[in-house]
Design an enzyme around this catalytic site. Structure first.
Site, PDB file in Angstrom:
ATOM      1  CD  GLU A  74     -77.112 -88.861  61.067  1.00  0.00           C
ATOM      2  OE1 GLU A  74     -76.378 -88.951  60.060  1.00  0.00           O
ATOM      3  OE2 GLU A  74     -77.803 -87.844  61.329  1.00  0.00           O
ATOM      4  CG  PHE A 136     -65.145 -84.637  54.596  1.00  0.00           C
ATOM      5  CD1 PHE A 136     -65.757 -83.390  54.672  1.00  0.00           C
ATOM      6  CD2 PHE A 136     -65.897 -85.716  54.164  1.00  0.00           C
ATOM      7  CE1 PHE A 136     -67.085 -83.225  54.310  1.00  0.00           C
ATOM      8  CE2 PHE A 136     -67.232 -85.562  53.799  1.00  0.00           C
ATOM      9  CZ  PHE A 136     -67.822 -84.306  53.869  1.00  0.00           C
ATOM     10  CD  GLN A 137     -69.269 -86.613  56.592  1.00  0.00           C
ATOM     11  OE1 GLN A 137     -69.120 -87.823  56.397  1.00  0.00           O
ATOM     12  NE2 GLN A 137     -70.409 -85.983  56.310  1.00  0.00           N
ATOM     13  CE  LYS A 186     -64.788 -95.558  53.038  1.00  0.00           C
ATOM     14  NZ  LYS A 186     -65.114 -94.423  52.125  1.00  0.00           N
ATOM     15  CG  MET A 505     -92.967 -78.368  82.437  1.00  0.00           C
ATOM     16  SD  MET A 505     -94.371 -78.668  83.556  1.00  0.00           S
ATOM     17  CE  MET A 505     -94.678 -80.406  83.262  1.00  0.00           C
TER      18      MET A 505
END
Length: 596
Positions: A74, A136-137, A186, A505
């Site tokens: 993602e 959940f999630q 949802k 760096m």
């Protein structure tokens, strides 16, 4: 419900007065969301499905006007949409699921926020009845993203979907651009509601960014500019964001004043023009930094005087100067440096008015003073602060790779993306950007891993252009799985990896500031990048000798329809110079290893 190409032509005007007289149709929230994207003329969306967004993905399955690009992480979805937005000026769009989908996207959102990139990120959320119950999630998307977005929305009712999407795109692209998150539970994406069409316009009482600058302030700026003995024009990413490069070039050419770009502003003014003094700041040129410090009138255009540009503010304040600051965001003016003439407004609009005033006034710069100022600048230029061991035949110098790439592509339609590290600075220093929106990098947040996603987003937008990702062996591994996405969606980019076997760096700072104690900055157990590229279905090249640099780049360019990973084994001891150490002033510069 089928969402076809035929509907696309009328999507943007579905809410006009004629349509309002028709009976509304019932659509699911996810279908309304897709119609909103079509009305906004979205061509690509980068995403990764999950349970909370399956109704939205089902709506995408039923349409054929927007191409969805399935990334492998993602974070890359947001970076790719970000790169697309930077190169095109359009709003980039990404779609992620709830919970870890959103938290994986946070780095990409923060990257876009720091650089003021117009984006809309759509995230799934657990059903409204489950919010706050540790489902959940589930995560608090609005709370998590609040510090790193221009605005965010939680859609509580599918009937609000069209208006919220209209607001999201309006906020993202207007004023000082930035990312906007739209969080969709949802059940909201599943529920059917009457669809009355997509709004043509939107009004928000609490959000009305100013575009036109105050004419009185612009006139004050004109008087200061024309009376200046040592004028300087300092420009940043705001010039690119407002598409004001043409106006900037006209102003500089009219006045004959020296000009500099920040890291984010490169390309706003042609790097090959003699009036351009190079990039300024921590790794800027000697002449650009000295002109900044010793000017008597400074015109700052779409820049924010950040720490990487002016160094220690106390050092900067040692010399008196009059400062004019043009910016669309009033909170950026006098934030770090007190200015004398603030002008709040869109950079393009303000420059147009300033140019018109100059023509109307008939005023001319003080040619004698300007000539003396240019003589001083030419003296600083004699230092040749960008010199390096360019004739070395034993080891590949990273600067040489960038210079060779520039010489080969300077007349081509080329875009350069960069990850973050030493290679980032070498690309900015040695590739001469003459056009806007060709240099795509994470300047504010300094995010490693952006290079490949940026490049594949640009390649979709600009399929005929050559797109090069300049990276290092450290940065490239952070989103290297997107080589799979490049193959699936046929985005043949060219990867220029300056592999010095260190987190370069970090190693440089440890050498200078920590007496050479290289704590965990050596990249041990590196993969065989040639085999890795081939495993993903691409072409891999290993380049170890200076004489092979140019032939390798030429061969890679010939493979127009293939992604090519070029593993350049570069000098592990090379450092980025010039350099301003933390806490120092911008003229307290290290110009070479001899200064250490």
């Amino acid at each position: 419900m089928e969402i076809s190409k035929a509907e696309m032509a009328s999507a943007a005007t579905a809410a006009n007065s004629a349509a309002s007289s028709l009976s509304p149709v019932d659509l699911r929230g996810g279908e309304i969301l897709v119609k909103a994207l079509q009305a906004e003329n979205v061509k690509y969306i980068w995403g990764y499905p999950g349970g909370a967004v399956l109704h939205i993905y089902d709506a995408f399955f039923k349409q054929n006007t927007i191409q969805h690009v399935l990334v492998r992480h993602e974070q890359a979805a947001v970076h790719a949409a970000d790169g697309y937005a930077r190169a095109t000026g359009d709003v980039g769009v990404a779609l992620v699921t709830s919970g870890p989908g959103l938290t994986n996207a946070v780095t990409g959102i923060a990257t876009a926020y720091m650089d003021s990139i117009p984006m809309v990120i759509i995230s799934g959320q657990v059903p409204t009845a489950a919010i706050g119950l540790d489902a959940f999630q589930e995560c608090d998307t609005v709370g998590i993203t609040r510090p790193i977005v221009k605005h965010n929305f939680l859609v509580k009712d599918a009937r609000d979907m069209a208006l919220i999407m209209k607001k999201a795109f309006h906020i993202a692209r207007s004023g000082r651009p930035g990312p906007v998150v739209v969080d969709v539970p949802k059940d909201v994406s599943f529920n059917k509601v009457p669809y009355h069409g997509y709004p043509e316009t939107v009004e928000m009482r609490s959000y009305n960014p100013v575009r036109k600058g105050h004419s009185g302030q612009i006139r004050k700026a004109l008087q200061l500019l024309m009376a200046a003995k040592r004028p300087y024009i300092y420009t940043g990413g705001g010039v690119l964001l407002s598409n004001a490069s043409a106006e900037l070039r006209q102003l500089v050419d009219m006045l004959g004043y020296p000009v500099t770009n920040t890291l984010m502003g490169l390309g706003a003014y042609p790097a090959t023009d003699p009036k351009f003094l190079g990039m300024l700041g921590m790794h800027g040129t000697w002449e650009a930094n000295n002109a900044m410090q010793h000017s008597d009138v400074l015109l700052a255009v779409g820049a924010r005087f950040d720490d990487r540009v002016i160094g220690n503010p106390k050092h900067f304040a040692q010399n008196e100067r009059k400062i004019i600051h043009i910016d669309i965001d009033p909170s950026s003016i006098s934030k770090r440096v007190k200015v004398d003439v603030p002008i709040v407004g869109d950079v393009k609009d303000v420059l147009i008015e300033l140019i018109a005033m100059i023509k109307e006034s008939g005023l001319k710069p003080d040619s004698h003073a300007l000539g003396a100022w240019w003589s001083t600048i030419d003296g600083w230029r004699q230092r040749n602060c960008m010199k390096y061991d360019s004739e070395n035949t034993e080891v590949i110098k990273p600067q040489k790779v960038i210079q060779t790439l520039y010489n080969m592509t300077k007349d081509a339609d080329a875009y350069i993306t960069s990850d973050v590290g030493q290679h980032h600075m070498w690309a900015a220093q040695y590739y001469k950007f003459n056009e806007p929106r060709r240099w795509i990098n994470s300047g504010g947040l300094g995010t490693m891993g952006v290079g490949i996603p940026y490049a594949m987003g640009i390649k979709l937008a600009k399929p005929e252009a050559e797109v090069f990702c300049v990276t290092g062996e450290g940065s490239v591994q952070m989103c290297i799985q997107e080589l799979s996405t490049c193959l699936q969606y046929n985005t043949p980019i060219k990867i220029v990896s300056l592999n010095n076997r260190y987190l370069g760096m970090v190693r440089q700072w440890q050498e200078i500031e920590y007496s050479g104690r290289y704590s965990h900055s050596y990249m041990d157990a590196l993969p065989d990048f040639v085999k890795l590229a081939e495993a993903y279905g691409h072409v891999g090249m290993l380049i170890e000798r200076p004489e092979d640099v140019e032939p390798a780049l030429r061969e890679a360019r010939k493979l127009k329809d293939r992604t090519v990973f070029m593993d350049f084994r570069t000098d592990p001891t090379e450092n980025v110079f010039p350099m301003v150490q933390a806490g120092k002033g911008i003229t307290e510069m290290l110009l070479s290893p001899e200064d250490l």
